[in-house]
Design a protein around this motif. Structure first.
Motif, PDB file in Angstrom:
ATOM      1  N   GLU A   1       0.802  -1.224   0.000  1.00 56.36           N
ATOM      2  CA  GLU A   1       0.000   0.000   0.000  1.00 56.36           C
ATOM      3  C   GLU A   1       0.839   1.281   0.000  1.00 56.36           C
ATOM      4  OE1 GLU A   1      -3.027   0.662   3.187  1.00 56.36           O
ATOM      5  OE2 GLU A   1      -4.341   0.020   1.556  1.00 56.36           O
ATOM      6  N   GLU A   2       1.950   1.252   0.723  1.00 59.08           N
ATOM      7  CA  GLU A   2       2.760   2.467   0.817  1.00 59.08           C
ATOM      8  C   GLU A   2       3.373   2.840  -0.535  1.00 59.08           C
ATOM      9  OE1 GLU A   2       6.018   4.568   3.698  1.00 59.08           O
ATOM     10  OE2 GLU A   2       5.680   2.442   3.905  1.00 59.08           O
TER      11      GLU A   2
ATOM     12  N   LEU B   1       1.849   2.508  -3.404  1.00 61.45           N
ATOM     13  CA  LEU B   1       0.834   2.914  -4.364  1.00 61.45           C
ATOM     14  C   LEU B   1       0.656   4.424  -4.244  1.00 61.45           C
ATOM     15  CD1 LEU B   1      -1.665   0.034  -3.541  1.00 61.45           C
ATOM     16  CD2 LEU B   1      -0.120   0.129  -5.484  1.00 61.45           C
ATOM     17  N   ALA B   2       0.074   5.031  -5.246  1.00 59.41           N
ATOM     18  CA  ALA B   2      -0.161   6.483  -5.238  1.00 59.41           C
ATOM     19  C   ALA B   2       1.124   7.281  -5.069  1.00 59.41           C
ATOM     20  CB  ALA B   2      -1.177   6.872  -4.168  1.00 59.41           C
ATOM     21  N   VAL B   3       2.194   6.837  -5.725  1.00 53.99           N
ATOM     22  CA  VAL B   3       3.432   7.623  -5.781  1.00 53.99           C
ATOM     23  C   VAL B   3       3.872   7.727  -7.238  1.00 53.99           C
ATOM     24  CG1 VAL B   3       4.220   6.985  -3.478  1.00 53.99           C
ATOM     25  CG2 VAL B   3       4.911   5.588  -5.429  1.00 53.99           C
ATOM     26  N   TYR B   4       4.665   8.740  -7.535  1.00 58.51           N
ATOM     27  CA  TYR B   4       5.193   8.903  -8.890  1.00 58.51           C
ATOM     28  C   TYR B   4       6.447   8.076  -9.099  1.00 58.51           C
ATOM     29  CZ  TYR B   4       2.171  12.769 -10.095  1.00 58.51           C
ATOM     30  OH  TYR B   4       1.079  13.534 -10.393  1.00 58.51           O
TER      31      TYR B   4
END
Ligand code: SF4
Ligand code: SF4
Lengths: 407, 383
Positions: B68-69, B71-74
């Motif tokens: 999860e950590e 995910l949602a990163v560039y």
């Protein structure tokens, strides 16, 4: 209407796909009849995938690349009137360019399903996620849902047709997917079988409202002030009815597909007994859940409430989730210039929803991740610290904070 | 309990499918090892430009919760393995979103590995790679650069060889067995499986010590805050420029101090000042205003401004007067005109060797080989 030609989704299977691709597969599974497209990032990833699925024979549909977003949405509106299941979408200013068509879609009660690949509004030209684009339909009678994972994108697209096309509702459905984090990242997704979907999703029928030579009707007349309030009130009533339909559909969804949250409207993450609850939408859930988990391990009573349906807004459920908290930290990936608290849209909605509570929590607003800037676990920790300080001193020094903005 | 990350650094469009094949197969194979993963491209590289440095990532974790950590990163903050499929990028990366120059090993964890496909040897590569405070390993897959276009893929097994090397240097990420099984399943090709296996068996690493490598400080700049930035999205024009390097004659344009181009290019023009007829075409046509007009009326391409598009080579009317040469041949951005003025014979010798060598290489620099390897296809079809 269109028929499924290949055995591509005869069996349930696992795929490595992006959120956009998941929505594309949902289009094939739902056997959508008319799909309109016009390229703009990041929405374009779904149109590319849908055209590929069609070319591969996964399903048949009229795939129309329009000459602009405005026509894109006009076409699906009309197709919906004659009884076609429809899908369209856009992003940022492209979505805004279609707005005349988007407003009438709800007014005419056309259950169009659209994916909004969330993107900052130009200018400056920027591709990253911001929620102001999709937010613009919040007052128009559209369902508005924020997705957090590729799996949820597929699942909720199926839910979208089911709910929107329900004869008790007949209102369009916007599926908001954060640009990049959802539209461009590939994750493992469980794709259901065609048969499962058939069981869940009945064919779309407009009944007496269908535009057809055998059913001669006129749609969308000009009216004056002596008609309009009644028409608006009808749309209002349909939106009020949809909550029960959503619950009914979601229960059935969970039964058929074997997954889903307790509530279709919100996700409560470690909210029980939490003194501080963070609230946000979309992929903000990722860093926030990680931060919450770590703080819980360190003994801090924090939780995260994810708003899934922004419209209809599940006021009562949200009140119940936040009622016991001392502080509520709302993260907005949008902004409303000159608004009452100079803050985000979600923040103001939540403040309004919590006003009737006898004991209201302290409420703080954090503007974060605009234009796709990453929201980090450390950012979330800082938000909790700021909120804790307000609780300890009983005083909010600053209602709205811009997170990681260069001074 | 662990999360492991891999980045693939590549040339936009020309190597996009290659990068995608690599990251996707990592996630597929990790799945066979009972792990879960995600694959994504750096969104700020997109839409990709021909030849501009870009990145894709594969991140693999034991559990969905751990993933999860990431995910949602560039961009991952640190990676176990950096894979560089064009050795010219060892000089560092400049994305078109312009963050300055990022050393190729910036994200490589202490004790991690940098895999490079290259014909160069380790010492020559390390000369280009920025030094790091921590030790890491370098693995070289001997091969020429694998370039193609947006719609075509050069299926030369570079992806298989990279994956084989990866299983060798980081078996904790993904096992060779799982990868072999995945490739068999995905491609059904025994030769691909063989390439994978062979690359695995042959891959050796060479330790790179802290402080070893290029000692230059990578180019960076400070971005203004909202209080100092001009309002209304205004960008002021830069000055006109003047005489060559501030002198009375010739001409040097003013250039944007923060908009420099080094690793953006994979090739650069080499000018034969002896045969130049001073026709001005290169100077006129260069899209990046690279050419300084020297006091003697010649045209000197400034290597802080050149993006390596190859337009000057195409428009120059004199045969072999401008030749695009692969970046591995250069270790500085010095003026060619200076070198020529100082020692004309020496310059000629240096240039002749480079130009001859270049003729035997196949390399795409965007303009000349639009669409990838069309010329190669033609020669194959003619044969
Ligand atoms: S390669 Fe392109 S950018 Fe470089 S000098 Fe030649 S024309 Fe200019
Ligand atoms: S185009 Fe060739 S001949 Fe003309 S000025 Fe440039 S280098 Fe000289």
């Amino acid at each position: 209407m269109a028929t499924v030609q290949s055995g591509l989704y005869q069996e349930a299977k696992e795929e490595l796909i992006s959120g956009s691709e998941a929505v594309g597969i949902a289009c094939a599974l739902a056997d959508v009849d008319v799909i309109t497209a016009y390229p703009i990032r990041p929405y374009d990833t779904v149109m590319q995938y849908v055209s590929r699925l069609k070319a591969d024979g996964a399903f048949d549909c009229d795939f129309i690349v329009a000459e602009s977003e405005h026509s894109q949405f006009e076409i699906v509106k009309h197709a919906s009137a004659v009884g076609a299941r429809t899908f369209s979408g856009s992003s940022g200013v492209g979505w805004f360019y279609a707005f005349e068509a988007i407003t009438v879609t709800a007014g005419l009660r056309m259950p169009v399903v659209a994916m909004v690949g969330n993107r900052a509004l130009d200018d400056p030209g920027a591709f990253g996620v911001e929620h102001n684009d999709a937010m613009a339909v919040r007052d128009l009678g559209w369902h508005l849902y924020w997705v957090a994972t590729a799996q949820e994108a597929l699942d909720m697209a199926l839910m979208a047709w089911r709910v929107a096309e329900d004869p008790r509702v007949l209102l369009p459905f916007a599926l908001s997917c954060d640009g990049s984090f959802l539209t461009h990242s590939q994750a493992i997704v469980q794709v259901p079988s065609q048969d499962q979907v058939k069981k869940f999703l009945p064919p779309y029928t407009r009944g007496e409202l269908q535009l057809h030579p055998n059913n001669p009707i006129t749609i969308a007349p000009q009216v004056n002030e002596d008609w309009l309030m009644e028409i608006r009130r009808q749309t209002d009533e349909a939106m009020r009815r949809t909550s029960a339909v959503i619950i009914e559909a979601y229960d059935e969804f969970k039964e058929i597909f074997g997954r889903g949250d307790p509530s279709p409207f919100i996700e409560e993450y470690m909210c029980e007994d939490a003194e501080i609850i963070l609230v946000g939408m979309g992929t903000l859930a990722m860093p926030t859940r990680v931060a919450v988990r770590r703080m819980r391990e360190a003994g801090k009573k924090v939780g995260f409430l994810r708003i899934k349906f922004f419209r209809p807004f599940a006021t009562e459920e949200i009140q119940n989730a936040l009622r016991g908290a001392k502080g509520v930290a709302v993260i907005d990936r949008d902004y409303s210039y000159g608004s009452p608290q100079y803050g985000g849209v979600l923040f103001h909605e939540l403040r309004s929803a919590l006003y009737p509570l006898e004991e209201r929590p302290l409420m703080l607003n954090f503007i974060a991740g605009l234009g796709g800037r990453e929201v980090k676990v450390t950012d979330v920790n800082d938000m909790v610290d700021t909120t804790q300080k307000a609780i300890d001193t009983g005083k909010i020094e600053q209602t709205t904070t811009w997170v990681s903005v260069r001074e | 309990m662990a999360t492991r990350a891999v980045e693939v650094v590549y040339r936009g469009i020309f190597q996009r499918t290659l990068a995608r094949n690599i990251v996707r197969n990592i996630v597929f194979a990790a799945r066979k090892d009972g792990k879960i993963g995600t694959a994504f491209g750096r969104y700020s590289d997109s839409p990709e430009r021909n030849g501009i440095p870009a990145k894709q990532f594969a991140i693999v974790a034991d559990t969905a919760l751990e993933l999860e950590e990431s995910l949602a990163v560039y961009e991952a903050t640190a990676v176990d393995v950096t894979i560089n499929v064009d050795d010219t990028l060892c000089k560092g990366l400049e994305s078109w979103a312009w963050y300055g120059l990022q050393p190729i090993n910036e994200l490589t964890k202490p004790g991690g590995t940098l895999i490079v496909t290259s014909r160069q040897d380790a010492d020559s590569l390390i000369e280009d790679i920025h030094q790091k405070d921590t030790a890491y390993d370098l693995a070289i897959i001997p091969s020429t650069v694998s370039f193609s276009g947006l719609w075509v893929y050069k299926d030369d097994h570079t992806d298989m060889r990279v994956l084989g090397a990866l299983c060798k240097v980081c078996p904790e990420l993904v096992s060779l067995e799982a990868m072999l099984e995945t490739i068999q399943e995905q491609t059904g090709s025994d030769t691909k499986v063989a390439s994978l296996q062979r690359a695995h068996d042959r891959t050796a690493t060479r330790p790179v010590e802290p402080g070893e490598g290029n000692s230059e400080t990578p180019f960076s700049f400070d971005m203004p805050g909202w209080k100092t930035m001009e309002e209304g999205l205004v960008i002021r024009a830069i000055g006109e420029g003047g005489g060559f390097r501030g002198g009375e004659t010739g001409y040097t344009p003013t250039r944007n101090e923060t908009f420099k181009k080094w690793s953006t290019r994979s090739m650069r023009p080499v000018i034969n000042f002896d045969t130049c007829i001073k026709c001005t075409l290169c100077w006129l046509q260069c899209p990046d205003t690279c050419f300084d007009v020297t006091p003697d009326g010649l045209y000197d391409a400034n290597m802080e401004a050149c993006c390596g598009c190859g337009v000057c080579e195409s428009v120059c009317p004199v045969p072999d007067c401008v030749t695009m040469v692969g970046e591995p041949e250069f270790n500085d951005n010095n003026s060619q005109w200076d070198a020529w003025t100082a020692d004309k014979d020496g310059y000629k010798k240096w240039m002749t060797v480079l130009v001859e060598k270049q003729k035997s290489e196949t390399r795409t620099h965007g303009f000349h080989h639009v669409g990838g390897y069309a010329e190669e296809i033609n020669t194959t079809e003619e044969a």
